[in-house]
Design a protein around this motif. Structure first.
Motif, PDB file in Angstrom:
ATOM      1  N   TRP A  89       3.323 -26.063 -18.699  1.00  0.00           N
ATOM      2  CA  TRP A  89       3.771 -27.013 -19.715  1.00  0.00           C
ATOM      3  C   TRP A  89       2.692 -27.236 -20.775  1.00  0.00           C
ATOM      4  O   TRP A  89       2.992 -27.301 -21.962  1.00  0.00           O
ATOM      5  N   SER A 144      11.609 -31.276 -20.457  1.00  0.00           N
ATOM      6  CA  SER A 144      10.531 -31.709 -21.352  1.00  0.00           C
ATOM      7  C   SER A 144      10.593 -30.945 -22.671  1.00  0.00           C
ATOM      8  O   SER A 144      10.421 -31.531 -23.745  1.00  0.00           O
ATOM      9  N   ALA A 145      10.839 -29.655 -22.592  1.00  0.00           N
ATOM     10  CA  ALA A 145      10.949 -28.840 -23.805  1.00  0.00           C
ATOM     11  C   ALA A 145      12.168 -29.269 -24.625  1.00  0.00           C
ATOM     12  O   ALA A 145      12.088 -29.389 -25.855  1.00  0.00           O
ATOM     13  N   LEU A 179       5.310 -24.641 -28.413  1.00  0.00           N
ATOM     14  CA  LEU A 179       6.489 -25.256 -29.027  1.00  0.00           C
ATOM     15  C   LEU A 179       6.116 -25.998 -30.308  1.00  0.00           C
ATOM     16  O   LEU A 179       6.806 -25.883 -31.326  1.00  0.00           O
ATOM     17  N   ARG A 180       5.036 -26.746 -30.257  1.00  0.00           N
ATOM     18  CA  ARG A 180       4.589 -27.472 -31.459  1.00  0.00           C
ATOM     19  C   ARG A 180       4.288 -26.493 -32.602  1.00  0.00           C
ATOM     20  O   ARG A 180       4.662 -26.732 -33.750  1.00  0.00           O
ATOM     21  N   LEU A 206      10.341 -28.903 -16.482  1.00  0.00           N
ATOM     22  CA  LEU A 206       9.682 -28.299 -17.635  1.00  0.00           C
ATOM     23  C   LEU A 206      10.687 -28.073 -18.764  1.00  0.00           C
ATOM     24  O   LEU A 206      10.420 -28.390 -19.923  1.00  0.00           O
ATOM     25  N   GLU A 218       3.886 -26.497 -24.371  1.00  0.00           N
ATOM     26  CA  GLU A 218       3.941 -27.611 -25.316  1.00  0.00           C
ATOM     27  C   GLU A 218       3.218 -27.242 -26.615  1.00  0.00           C
ATOM     28  O   GLU A 218       3.735 -27.466 -27.714  1.00  0.00           O
ATOM     29  N   MET A 233      11.341 -32.584 -26.320  1.00  0.00           N
ATOM     30  CA  MET A 233      10.433 -32.398 -27.448  1.00  0.00           C
ATOM     31  C   MET A 233      11.177 -31.854 -28.669  1.00  0.00           C
ATOM     32  O   MET A 233      11.002 -32.345 -29.789  1.00  0.00           O
ATOM     33  N   CYS A 234      12.001 -30.869 -28.450  1.00  0.00           N
ATOM     34  CA  CYS A 234      12.763 -30.297 -29.562  1.00  0.00           C
ATOM     35  C   CYS A 234      13.713 -31.337 -30.146  1.00  0.00           C
ATOM     36  O   CYS A 234      13.795 -31.494 -31.362  1.00  0.00           O
TER      37      CYS A 234
END
Length: 111
Positions: free
Chosen positions: A17, A59-60, A24-25, A56, A21, A63-64
């Motif tokens: 993660w 969480s992704a 992804l950012r 996981l 993370e 975030m998106c």
């Protein structure tokens, strides 16, 4: 396109993660200037996982969503979709699951 590792289990999800993370950012920032508002995550190589993988992925997804983006989970193993279905999460990751669930519910209604 981002890619999940082959293994996602409780003991390695925190490290994965941390890496995902950041990726992804970076992806959101890079693709932010593009027309689409979707980030793709390739799950085709995932072959060793437990329910921590769903944590996981949630969480992704979160975030998106917080950034106004959609997460596309591509080529998931059949067992991952089944695990998500058992936990009632399948429709969060795959639009076709929501359609199938609605069709099944409609078919079960008495006429």
């Amino acid at each position: 396109m981002l890619k999940l590792p082959a293994r996602l289990r409780m003991d390695n999800v925190p490290q994965v993660w941390a890496q995902l993370e950041g990726a992804l950012r970076a992806e959101l920032a890079q693709v932010g200037n593009a027309a689409g508002r979707s980030v793709s995550l390739d799950a085709s190589g995932l072959n060793d996982f437990d329910s921590a993988a769903l944590s996981l992925l949630l969480s992704a997804l979160r975030m998106c969503g917080q950034n106004g983006w959609q997460l596309e989970l591509l080529q998931p193993p059949k067992q991952l979709r089944e695990l998500a279905r058992v936990y009632g999460l399948e429709s969060l990751f795959w639009a076709d699951a929501a359609v199938t669930a609605q069709s099944s519910a409609a078919a079960a209604l008495p006429v």
